[in-house]
Enzyme design. Sequence first.
Site, mmCIF file in Angstrom:
data_model
loop_
_atom_site.group_PDB
_atom_site.id
_atom_site.type_symbol
_atom_site.label_atom_id
_atom_site.label_comp_id
_atom_site.label_asym_id
_atom_site.label_seq_id
_atom_site.Cartn_x
_atom_site.Cartn_y
_atom_site.Cartn_z
ATOM 1 N N GLY A 27 -46.411 -4.325 13.502
ATOM 2 C CA GLY A 27 -45.834 -3.896 14.779
ATOM 3 C C GLY A 27 -46.816 -3.265 15.745
ATOM 4 N N ASN A 29 -48.394 -4.654 18.186
ATOM 5 C CA ASN A 29 -48.088 -5.093 19.563
ATOM 6 C C ASN A 29 -46.829 -4.417 20.088
ATOM 7 O OD1 ASN A 29 -49.933 -7.298 20.768
ATOM 8 N ND2 ASN A 29 -49.783 -7.802 18.581
ATOM 9 N N ASN A 124 -44.205 -15.037 23.660
ATOM 10 C CA ASN A 124 -44.934 -14.812 22.398
ATOM 11 C C ASN A 124 -46.382 -14.481 22.722
ATOM 12 O OD1 ASN A 124 -45.410 -14.850 19.561
ATOM 13 N ND2 ASN A 124 -46.272 -16.907 19.737
ATOM 14 N N HIS A 126 -50.147 -15.035 20.997
ATOM 15 C CA HIS A 126 -50.805 -15.817 19.945
ATOM 16 C C HIS A 126 -52.302 -15.480 19.935
ATOM 17 C CE1 HIS A 126 -51.460 -19.132 17.202
ATOM 18 N NE2 HIS A 126 -52.548 -19.416 17.907
HETATM 19 C C1 GRF Z 1 -50.470 -10.601 16.369
HETATM 20 O O1 GRF Z 1 -51.843 -10.671 16.088
HETATM 21 C C2 GRF Z 1 -50.007 -11.789 17.154
HETATM 22 O O2 GRF Z 1 -51.054 -12.492 17.752
HETATM 23 C C3 GRF Z 1 -49.374 -12.688 16.153
HETATM 24 O O3 GRF Z 1 -48.869 -11.836 15.152
HETATM 25 C C4 GRF Z 1 -49.637 -10.644 15.109
HETATM 26 C C5 GRF Z 1 -48.695 -9.504 15.014
HETATM 27 O O4 GRF Z 1 -49.335 -8.294 14.759
HETATM 28 N N1 GRF Z 1 -48.363 -13.490 16.784
HETATM 29 P P1 GRF Z 1 -48.582 -6.926 14.944
HETATM 30 O O5 GRF Z 1 -47.404 -6.919 13.983
HETATM 31 O O6 GRF Z 1 -48.160 -6.818 16.357
HETATM 32 O O7 GRF Z 1 -49.596 -5.901 14.562
#
Ligand code: GRF
Length: 215
Positions: A27, A29, A124, A126
């Site tokens: 989590g 992000n 999303n 990526h």
């Molecule tokens: C991120 O690196 C994103 O690019 C990918 O999943 C990862 C999630 O990481 N889609 P977090 O849970 O937000 O740390």
Amino acid sequence: MFGQKEKTLNFNLDQSVRLGILGSGKGSNFRALVEFSRSRACFYKPVIVLSDVADAGILKLADQFQISSRFVAPGPFKTKMTEAIEQEIIDHLQQAKVDFIALAGFMRVIKESLLNAFPGRILNIHPSLLPQFPGLAAWQQAHQAKVSETGCTVHLVDKGIDTGKILGQSRVSIFAGDTPETLHTRIQEAEHELYPRMINKFAEQIYRRRENEKN
Ligand code: GRF
């Protein structure tokens, strides 16, 4: 700068565009999205977190931030959901009056019922410069391919895997001494800067459209 817009639009927090977040992992992000929204005037407000992983870090973070959250049992498949499970997710999001959705490390393919419930409103992030390196562990793919730069991409979600319209990208250089892990860390730093900015921009568009419809 935003303060200015806020004044002219007579914006108040009740008018925030409501964001639902789907994640399966730690989590980071999601944390960046919440911290951004709480550190300045902002067009979006994170209102609910849903996860297919019962003990996911993202659910614990939601508790810390006092944001409503739910574990949704993922059912029999590894990378997709049944229609009934997608419907359960839709129900939670609609009850929370979500305007749009951010996938933040959600490890399941989004199928038609959820796409149709929020048409053009699922984003999303990526970890590559799409269309390069779609799919899993994109930082590893970039490292293995020995390219000199990679990055991260915010895009709309469609039926394909990482194929939707690109909304924004950040570049990350790859250095000689990089391992997949050091590279991944730098990509994530770039994600934490890019994603909130793009989500806020998207929320602003929803907000302005809503205001125009009122007039
Ligand atoms: C991120 O690196 C994103 O690019 C990918 O999943 C990862 C999630 O990481 N889609 P977090 O849970 O937000 O740390």
